[in-house]
Design a protein around this motif. Structure first.
Motif, PDB file in Angstrom:
ATOM      1  N   ILE A 105       1.065  -1.061   0.170  1.00 30.26           N
ATOM      2  CA  ILE A 105       0.063   0.020  -0.104  1.00 30.26           C
ATOM      3  C   ILE A 105       0.957   0.965   0.398  1.00 30.26           C
ATOM      4  O   ILE A 105       0.825   2.319  -0.989  1.00 30.26           O
ATOM      5  CB  ILE A 105      -0.934  -0.228   1.017  1.00 30.26           C
ATOM      6  N   ALA A 106       2.046   1.381   0.980  1.00 32.20           N
ATOM      7  CA  ALA A 106       2.631   2.425   0.611  1.00 32.20           C
ATOM      8  C   ALA A 106       3.284   2.626  -1.319  1.00 32.20           C
ATOM      9  O   ALA A 106       3.823   3.645  -0.959  1.00 32.20           O
ATOM     10  CB  ALA A 106       4.289   1.869   2.071  1.00 32.20           C
ATOM     11  N   LYS A 107       3.845   1.591  -1.449  1.00 32.86           N
ATOM     12  CA  LYS A 107       4.397   1.779  -2.908  1.00 32.86           C
ATOM     13  C   LYS A 107       2.816   2.315  -3.540  1.00 32.86           C
ATOM     14  O   LYS A 107       3.187   3.081  -4.697  1.00 32.86           O
ATOM     15  CB  LYS A 107       4.245   0.744  -2.972  1.00 32.86           C
ATOM     16  N   LYS A 108       1.751   1.790  -3.394  1.00 38.30           N
ATOM     17  CA  LYS A 108       0.643   1.854  -4.061  1.00 38.30           C
ATOM     18  C   LYS A 108       0.546   3.527  -4.191  1.00 38.30           C
ATOM     19  O   LYS A 108       0.126   4.145  -5.176  1.00 38.30           O
ATOM     20  CB  LYS A 108      -0.505   1.186  -4.807  1.00 38.30           C
ATOM     21  N   ALA A 109       0.428   3.897  -2.782  1.00 41.42           N
ATOM     22  CA  ALA A 109      -0.213   5.048  -2.462  1.00 41.42           C
ATOM     23  C   ALA A 109       1.418   6.287  -3.170  1.00 41.42           C
ATOM     24  O   ALA A 109       1.352   7.335  -3.778  1.00 41.42           O
ATOM     25  CB  ALA A 109       0.475   5.278  -0.477  1.00 41.42           C
ATOM     26  N   LEU A 110       1.896   5.834  -3.254  1.00 37.67           N
ATOM     27  CA  LEU A 110       3.420   7.200  -3.693  1.00 37.67           C
ATOM     28  C   LEU A 110       3.414   6.998  -5.359  1.00 37.67           C
ATOM     29  O   LEU A 110       3.549   8.017  -6.150  1.00 37.67           O
ATOM     30  CB  LEU A 110       5.146   6.609  -4.093  1.00 37.67           C
ATOM     31  N   ALA A 111       2.734   5.916  -5.702  1.00 34.86           N
ATOM     32  CA  ALA A 111       2.680   5.963  -7.459  1.00 34.86           C
ATOM     33  C   ALA A 111       1.644   6.698  -7.754  1.00 34.86           C
ATOM     34  O   ALA A 111       1.612   7.298  -9.012  1.00 34.86           O
ATOM     35  CB  ALA A 111       2.283   4.292  -8.235  1.00 34.86           C
ATOM     36  N   TYR A 112       0.582   7.099  -6.633  1.00 31.31           N
ATOM     37  CA  TYR A 112      -0.625   8.174  -7.104  1.00 31.31           C
ATOM     38  C   TYR A 112      -0.634   9.428  -6.123  1.00 31.31           C
ATOM     39  O   TYR A 112      -1.133  10.163  -6.696  1.00 31.31           O
ATOM     40  CB  TYR A 112      -1.651   7.559  -6.822  1.00 31.31           C
TER      41      TYR A 112
END
Length: 466
Positions: A105-112
């Motif tokens: 989730i931390a990685k996905k948040a960065l992508a957005y």
């Protein structure tokens, strides 16, 4: 609980987030969340930039419905989690999966264009057989150059206990009940073996981390926060995912992890026991069960097609871990395996002992239709000195029905326990079948009893007096 301005009960665990809080709506009988204006911009971005849809569609984040919005507050109703559990009740693999979910989730948040600002284990729950993130307010705007604000929290709540379990004991998670904000890094650094200093990842994220924290705590001067580019932050998260994925533990044989390999039943007797239990569960129409002393979950899985939900507990962390992995492999989503010692269940902890309710308190809200207590009573009585009355009265407060297996003193497992009593063995002369049945009749009606062929054991179906 304090009353919210909506007439609901604000949850005692929900006071740390300045942007909102969770409350129980007495009218709808559901848990809901209030979002305050300080979080409106972040919430709008989360909902509009595609991050929420991506996480919810993949089962990573609970879905919610927006019920109410004014300039003063929003009210959302998230998916309801039937049973709230805590990391000090989780096995190694479940904690590992929760850690990987948090990093994903931390990685996905960065992508957005956002970041995950909270990485506490309390933001993850077990839902339909897999971890799911439950805190919609844990997302903030990403600012270029900023380090991961939740890094320390992730290390304390996930990395530290996983390493403790890997290198020391699988029961380490139980110690988290004494550390609500995760294991302190200096504590973990001190208990890990010397060889962990030769692991670059552990050296940096545990030992040097602990040293820097100690230095900053003794130095009163304000230190500037080091900058970290987005690319380096993504690399750091990828490296953490790689390391956590690689974690495993030495599968030492425990007293209970191979229990079903050494039972006092023939295969035919074992099948008969399974059939009788399934028939009785159908007979009483039970849909929610608590399987106490579930071991690797054999009977929980055997009856899972007959019920809606099973809470499966055992004192043995290795057995529960095997159960969690088998449930994943077999795609059994409605069995919840937890490390719980019935003689010392998880207590209420936190501020005023109300932040995290005890296991028994949470269990009492589950509307348990039937308790399953198989091959357990001899351990409670002969190892833990519990009386029949203590055991039966406890189960009666949990559920109206009880399926219990009596293991007589002449059973080889009971004989081993009695032999350990030596000169005090006579104190356990009460432990025999006739006394057990008399005690049952103080609290329950004996609806059925079935001798297990090829063994000395007997199954009982009991209904509590109203």
């Amino acid at each position: 609980m304090s009353k919210s301005d909506l007439g609901g009960d604000r949850l005692p665990s929900s006071f740390r987030d300045p942007n909102g809080y969770v409350f129980y709506n007495q009218t709808t009988k559901t848990t809901q969340r209030i979002i305050l204006p300080s979080y409106y911009d972040q919430y709008a971005s989360l909902m509009e930039n595609g991050l929420y849809n991506h996480l919810a569609d993949n089962g990573y984040l609970v879905r919610h419905e927006l019920l109410h919005q004014t300039v003063n507050k929003m009210i959302i109703e998230p998916q309801q989690i039937p049973l709230i559990t805590y990391s000090y009740e989780w096995s190694f693999e479940l904690l590992k999966d929760a850690a990987l979910l948090t990093l994903l989730i931390a990685k996905k948040a960065l992508a957005y264009g956002m970041c995950l600002k909270d990485a506490t284990s309390y933001n993850v729950q077990l839902y339909q057989g897999r971890p799911i993130f439950i805190d919609t307010l844990s997302f903030d705007f990403y600012q270029e150059g900023s380090p991961w604000a939740a890094y320390g929290q992730f290390c304390r709540h996930f990395l530290a206990p996983l390493l403790f379990m890997k290198y020391k004991t699988m029961m380490a998670a139980k110690l988290l009940v004494n550390y609500m904000d995760g294991f302190p890094m200096d504590f973990i650094s001190s208990v890990l073996p010397l060889r962990t200093h030769f692991s670059p990842f552990i050296k940096m994220n545990v030992h040097l981390h602990a040293k820097k924290l100690k230095q900053s705590n003794t130095n009163q001067e304000m230190r500037s926060i080091p900058m970290l580019s987005k690319r380096k932050l993504q690399y750091m998260l990828d490296y953490m995912v790689f390391f956590v994925n690689s974690l495993s533990y030495k599968k030492n044989k425990t007293e209970w992890s191979h229990y079903y390999h050494h039972t006092n039943y023939s295969p035919a007797a074992f099948d008969t026991k399974t059939q009788v239990i399934s028939q009785w569960v159908d007979r009483i129409g039970a849909k929610t069960l608590w399987d106490v002393g579930s071991n690797n979950g054999y009977f929980s899985r055997a009856i899972s097609s007959h019920v809606t939900r099973v809470i499966a507990t055992d004192i043995d962390a290795t057995a529960i871990d095997e159960q969690y992995k088998m449930n994943k492999e077999k795609k059994i989503s409605h069995v919840t395996p937890l490390i719980v010692d019935i003689t010392n269940p998880s207590p209420a902890i936190g501020f005023d002992n109300k932040e995290r309710p005890s296991f028994t308190e949470r269990l009492l809200h589950q509307n348990i239709d039937c308790v399953l207590a198989l091959a357990l009573i001899h351990h409670l009585c002969l190892s833990n000195n519990c009386t029949f009355a203590m055991i039966l009265s406890y189960f009666k407060q949990i559920s109206p029905f009880l399926i219990i297996e009596f293991v007589p003193p002449e059973d080889s497992w009971a004989e081993v326990l009695l032999a350990r009593k030596r000169e005090s063995r006579s104190l356990f002369n009460f432990y025999h079948k006739a006394n057990f049945e008399l005690a049952c009749q103080e609290y329950f009606i004996i609806l059925s009893k079935q001798a297990i062929p090829g063994s000395t054991r007997t199954l009982y179906l009991l209904k509590a007096f109203e």
